[in-house]
Design an enzyme around this catalytic site. Structure first.
Site, PDB file in Angstrom:
ATOM      1  N   ILE A 710      21.974   1.138  12.186  1.00  0.00           N
ATOM      2  CA  ILE A 710      23.384   1.289  12.568  1.00  0.00           C
ATOM      3  C   ILE A 710      24.292   0.456  11.676  1.00  0.00           C
ATOM      4  CG2 ILE A 710      22.940   1.884  14.962  1.00  0.00           C
ATOM      5  CD1 ILE A 710      23.393  -1.001  15.744  1.00  0.00           C
ATOM      6  N   GLY A 711      23.726  -0.208  10.688  1.00  0.00           N
ATOM      7  CA  GLY A 711      24.557  -0.985   9.772  1.00  0.00           C
ATOM      8  C   GLY A 711      23.709  -1.650   8.711  1.00  0.00           C
ATOM      9  N   GLY A 713      24.107  -4.794   5.813  1.00  0.00           N
ATOM     10  CA  GLY A 713      24.921  -5.898   5.339  1.00  0.00           C
ATOM     11  C   GLY A 713      24.389  -6.496   4.064  1.00  0.00           C
ATOM     12  N   GLY A 716      20.660  -7.913   4.929  1.00  0.00           N
ATOM     13  CA  GLY A 716      19.684  -7.177   5.703  1.00  0.00           C
ATOM     14  C   GLY A 716      20.287  -5.975   6.386  1.00  0.00           C
ATOM     15  N   VAL A 718      20.733  -3.647  10.191  1.00  0.00           N
ATOM     16  CA  VAL A 718      20.852  -3.773  11.641  1.00  0.00           C
ATOM     17  C   VAL A 718      20.335  -2.489  12.274  1.00  0.00           C
ATOM     18  CG1 VAL A 718      22.382  -4.213  13.581  1.00  0.00           C
ATOM     19  CG2 VAL A 718      22.871  -5.246  11.360  1.00  0.00           C
ATOM     20  N   LYS A 733      19.151  -7.511  13.863  1.00  0.00           N
ATOM     21  CA  LYS A 733      19.503  -7.773  12.474  1.00  0.00           C
ATOM     22  C   LYS A 733      18.280  -8.335  11.762  1.00  0.00           C
ATOM     23  CE  LYS A 733      22.815 -10.310   9.580  1.00  0.00           C
ATOM     24  NZ  LYS A 733      23.983 -11.234   9.609  1.00  0.00           N
ATOM     25  N   ASP A 843      33.917 -15.056   7.001  1.00  0.00           N
ATOM     26  CA  ASP A 843      33.755 -13.669   6.547  1.00  0.00           C
ATOM     27  C   ASP A 843      34.346 -12.701   7.558  1.00  0.00           C
ATOM     28  OD1 ASP A 843      33.013 -11.681   4.788  1.00  0.00           O
ATOM     29  OD2 ASP A 843      30.962 -11.531   5.520  1.00  0.00           O
TER      30      ASP A 843
END
Length: 1011
Positions: A710-711, A713, A716, A718, A733, A843
């Site tokens: 689902i993501g 970054g 790494g 997620v 994550k 961030d």
């Protein structure tokens, strides 16, 4: 002259050249329109969206962007539609050559200069829409020549002068919008000649005089808006006989008279009646209940009298009922009938002469009710317990009545409550502890009652509280450290006029964002803690009427924003510290009735005798002549006293130093022994986490399936997963440990989330540091799963839904964006000031803001976070030693590029860019930002006049009038103020929260007002 000459002869020359192949008449007509469009383009100074790039010789002009040509005359321009294209420039007079033009729409751009007179040559023109620009000068009188005009919209410009009487020749005109300009003079009676008119908006101008009787001749009128134009007199009676009328808005004028008793019969289609802030008198007509489509009745701030018609319960579409500040009398049995109004949202009956008890039928009101205000009436008895049946209630105001008894309401069931105002009544008993469940609560006013018992420490769970006023009750006991250390408090903490005892807790130093603190007239004693010097935002400090002793704290000099200081009627002793002269902004200082002695300074505020009160301190001397104090006598006794003091003090100091060194040596030796025994692989956690193995995570994510990602970054990926052992969905994550910095990111996130807990921070459920089945190191963080994905996808792309699948992102409404902005600001304020250490996120960006099922925002990804010790100010880094700038391009504060250390102000900058992105829809790395242009300067250069041109088009359609624009403008100004280049000039986060809450409250009220 040369330009005009060329404009005449170039078409003629072209017609001669092309006559060999084309029909000369057709060629001339085609070239006339094309040249007119080219002249229009030349007058455009900026085209940020480059919408006019297609206006070139490679395309026929009928294929240019925003240009439409006719069917019968395929080369002639019939429509020019460049709505909301961010064009900057003037409107070329050569548009007057587009003789076939029927529609001209330049709404929501940045045109300036005058509206060219040449538009009057467009005899076929039907729609002229120039609203929300910066046009200046007078309205061209020869618009009257556009005899086919049906729609004229010049709203929200800078037009001046009178409304031209010549417009009465536009007999086909249906809509006339001239509001939000600077027009003067009176409303011309000739408007009554516009027999086709169905909508007229003249509001927010500088007009005067009366509403002309001739308007009653507009038999097709539906909407009339004359808000805030300074008109006087009475509304023409004939206006109430136009049966087609659905909305009448005459707010903020000086009108008087009575409403016709049969208004609901003569205006059967009425939907909104807005008569606020005038001088109307008489009863509210019962016949309004016959206008079955009525949604809004707003008549506040008038002189209406009599009863509130109970027949209003027949209005099934009623949403907004605002009768505040009149002379109405009732026993509140009205509420029995209002239970039939199933979509009722706003009820304001404050400042009238209502009597009796708030009936139990309030429990049966619409579940949509958000505002209930009955303040400044004559109500008595208790609050009905059924009030908890209004789950969406946000504003609850019963102040200034005669209500009695204990408050037994279970506030846990009013989870959306933001304003709780019960002041100026006769309530008794304890402050209800259930208030602690109100996570959205921002304002609490309970002053001037008879509440007793102690202040509940559980109030500290209201993490959004910015005002707490419990003054003038019968509260006792000590001040809970948890309450006086509630860092969200930024406007007012007032505990004055009670019976509180004990010393002031040292946690007072946590109120670093508070503007006003009043602890006066209690039974507090002891010394004022030195930590008060950390309350750097204080503007008003009142400690008078207690039993504080000791010397006046020197640390008060740190309160450089202080405007008023009152410590009178205490037991302070010693001299007046010279540090008080350093408070440059101080306007009032009261030191009277203490035990002060010695010389009064002759600097700072002490140069203004009228601003300082020193009475009751009989041993003071000196000061300026106007203070009329005795002169100070200098004697040898001072020298003798000094000599004696030195003889006693020096041995004591030497002994203390020796003892201190001994203690430090023992502590150092002890810590060194302990450190040898420690072997820690990762930070410990204060709270007990779930124990989750690698195997369990592998199963929960279907083997870390790509379908569950689902993501992705920097360090790494997620995954969405389901933990069977606890039956919850999670986000996992997984760190890519091959990526440099990933391990440090893992440590940084663990350290940052070790002790912090906040409703707007992503909750860390567990961590997993293990070995996978192939023998490699494995590290993962397990979070709550957020069903509505991240803010980035809502703003700019596709969004992950509750089923984990991607779909089209929904649109965030303006109120959604405001709520999310407040959530994020609240979380940042907590990170900066809400725990024992300051945490810099480092961030902040949309992809790191997650949204739960209720669209509440949660900040995540603390991989770049830094923790600043509250004691030493040391920055603990859990990153690589690289000197590269950390963070995301566009969101990083400019000072970081110059090597400045991380700071709160850096997070404020990132928040500002995120805020501007939320409301403009533009990323900070938008392709249109070139050279020195960035998101900050882009917004700043468009404020205030062109703010509606830069708002995200997806919420621009919500524009409901001035409240929408005011809201957008206020938010944009906050974003600009928080992203200025100098860190010290940026707004404080607590001020941001306070301003955003005010903006939200104002917008909600106006939105309800507009139905």
């Amino acid at each position: 002259m040369a330009i005009k000459w060329l404009s005449f002869y170039i078409p003629l020359m072209w017609s001669c050249l092309c006559s060999f192949k084309f029909n000369p008449a057709t060629c001339l007509q085609n070239e006339t329109d094309r040249l007119a469009l080219i002249s229009f383009k030349k007058a455009i100074l900026q085209d940020r969206f480059q919408v006019l790039n297609s206006w070139n010789d490679s395309l026929h002009h009928c294929n240019w962007h925003g240009v439409s040509c006719g069917r019968r005359h395929p080369d002639r321009v019939v429509a020019l539609n460049l709505n909301s294209q961010d064009l900057v420039g003037s409107l070329s007079p050569y548009v007057g050559n587009l003789s076939f033009l029927r529609l001209m729409n330049f709404q929501n751009n940045s045109f300036h200069g005058q509206i060219p007179q040449e538009i009057g040559r467009l005899r076929r023109l039907r729609y002229l829409i120039l609203s929300n620009n910066s046009f200046q000068g007078n309205i061209p009188t020869n618009l009257s020549h556009c005899s086919n005009l049906k729609f004229l919209d010049l709203i929200d410009n800078r037009l001046v002068g009178n409304i031209p009487a010549e417009l009465d020749s536009l007999r086909k005109l249906g809509a006339l919008g001239l509001g939000r300009n600077k027009l003067t003079g009176s409303i011309p009676p000739s408007i009554g000649n516009l027999s086709s008119l169905w909508q007229i908006f003249l509001g927010e101008n500088d007009l005067k005089g009366q509403i002309p009787e001739e308007i009653s001749r507009l038999g097709n009128l539906e909407n009339l808006a004359f808000t805030d134009i300074n008109v006087t007199g009475e509304i023409p009676p004939g206006l109430f006989n136009i049966s087609s009328i659905s909305e009448i808005s005459v707010d903020n004028n000086q009108l008087h008279g009575r409403l016709p008793s049969d208004i609901g019969l003569t205006l059967p289609n009425l939907r909104a009646l807005r008569f606020s802030d005038n001088r109307f008198t008489g009863p509210i007509p019962i016949s309004l209940s016959n206008a079955s489509a009525l949604k809004e009745i707003s008549i506040q701030s008038n002189r209406f009298s009599g009863l509130v018609p109970k027949e209003f319960g027949m209005l099934q579409h009623l949403m907004y009922l605002e009768f505040a500040q009149n002379q109405l009398q009732d026993d509140l049995s009205l509420f029995n009938s209002l239970t039939n109004c199933t979509i009722l949202t706003y009820i304001d009956l404050s400042s009238n002469f209502l009597k009796g008890t708030l009936p139990n039928s309030v429990a049966n009101l619409s579940k949509h009710v958000q505002v209930l205000s009955l303040s400044e009436n004559q109500l008595h008895n208790a609050i009905p317990l059924g009030i908890v049946n209004l789950p969406n209630l946000r504003f609850f105001d019963l102040s200034s009545n005669y209500l009695t008894g204990p408050v037994l309401v279970d506030f846990e069931k009013l989870g959306r409550l933001e304003y709780l105002v019960l002041e100026n009544n006769k309530f008794t008993g304890i402050i209800p502890s259930s208030i602690r469940y109100l996570s959205f609560l921002s304002f609490v006013f309970m002053k001037f009652n008879n509440f007793n018992g102690s202040i509940p420490a559980s109030l500290a769970t209201c993490r959004n509280l910015i005002v707490l006023d419990l003054s003038h009750n019968s509260l006792s006991g000590s001040i809970p450290p948890e309450v006086i250390g509630l860092q969200s408090l930024s406007i007012l903490l007032d505990l004055s006029g009670n019976g509180l005892t004990g010393p002031v807790p040292s946690e007072i130093g946590l109120l670093q964002n508070l503007a006003q603190l009043d602890l006066s007239d209690n039974r507090l004693f002891g010394i004022v803690p030195s930590t008060i010097g950390k309350c750097s935002s204080l503007e008003l400090l009142r400690l008078q009427g207690n039993s504080f002793d000791g010397e006046i704290p020197q640390v008060l000099s740190a309160l450089q924003g202080l405007l008023e200081l009152d410590i009178s009627r205490n037991n302070f002793s010693g001299g007046i510290p010279d540090s008080l002269t350093q408070l440059r902004g101080l306007k009032y200082l009261n030191l009277s009735f203490n035990q002060l002695h010695g010389m009064v300074p002759k600097r700072g505020i002490f140069l203004n005798a009228s601003a300082v009160s020193l009475m009751g301190n009989n041993d003071l001397c000196g000061g300026i002549t106007e203070m009329k104090l005795p002169s100070c006598l200098i004697t040898n006794s001072k020298k003798n006293n000094l000599s004696l003091a030195l003889k006693v003090t020096i041995p004591v100091v030497v002994a203390a130093i020796f003892f201190g060194l001994l203690v430090c040596s023992l502590i150092f030796w002890h810590r060194k022994r302990i450190s040898r025994k420690k072997n820690i692989s990762m930070p410990s956690f204060e709270h007990q986490f779930l124990r989750i193995s690698y195997a369990e995570l592998l199963k929960a994510t279907d083997g870390f399936s790509l379908a569950n990602i689902i993501g992705v970054g920097s360090y790494g990926s997620v995954y969405k997963g389901f933990l069977e052992q606890v039956g919850i969905e999670v986000a996992v994550k997984v760190l890519n440990l091959q990526r440099r910095g990933a391990s440090n990111s893992f440590m940084s996130e663990c350290q940052a989330l070790r002790t912090i807990r906040h409703r707007n921070l992503l909750k860390l459920l567990s961590v997993c540091s293990s070995i996978d089945f192939e023998g490699y190191d494995f590290k993962a963080l397990i979070y709550e799963f957020m069903v509505n994905g991240n803010l980035e996808k809502w703003l700019h792309g596709r969004n992950v839904g509750e089923d984990g699948q991607e779909g089209e992102s929904g649109n965030l409404k303006l109120i959604d964006r405001l709520n999310i902005a407040i959530d994020i600001a609240t979380a940042i304020e907590y990170l900066h000031n809400g725990s024992s250490s300051t945490i810099i996120h480092g961030d902040l960006k949309p992809s790191n803001v997650l949204l739960d099922e209720e669209m509440t925002a949660h900040i995540g990804d603390f991989g770049l976070a830094k923790i600043v010790s509250s004691i030493s100010g040391e920055v603990h880094r859990y990153q690589s030693s690289s000197t590269a700038i950390k963070g995301s391009i566009g969101y990083v504060a400019p000072e970081y590029g110059l090597g400045d250390p991380v700071s709160k102000e850096g997070d404020v900058y990132s928040y500002a860019i995120l805020l501007l992105e939320m409301f403009t829809g533009k990323k900070p790395i938008d392709e249109s930002f070139k050279d020195d242009l960035n998101l900050h300067t882009f917004v700043e250069t468009n404020l205030p006049d062109r703010v509606m041109e830069i708002v995200d088009p997806r919420i621009a359609f919500e524009d409901g009038g001035g409240s929408f624009k005011d809201c957008i403008l206020s938010v944009m100004r906050i974003g600009v103020a928080c992203s200025v280049e100098q860190p010290g000039e940026r707004m404080k986060m607590r001020d941001v929260i306070s301003e955003l809450i005010k903006i939200r409250c104002s917008y909600l009220k106006e939105s309800l007002n507009q139905g």
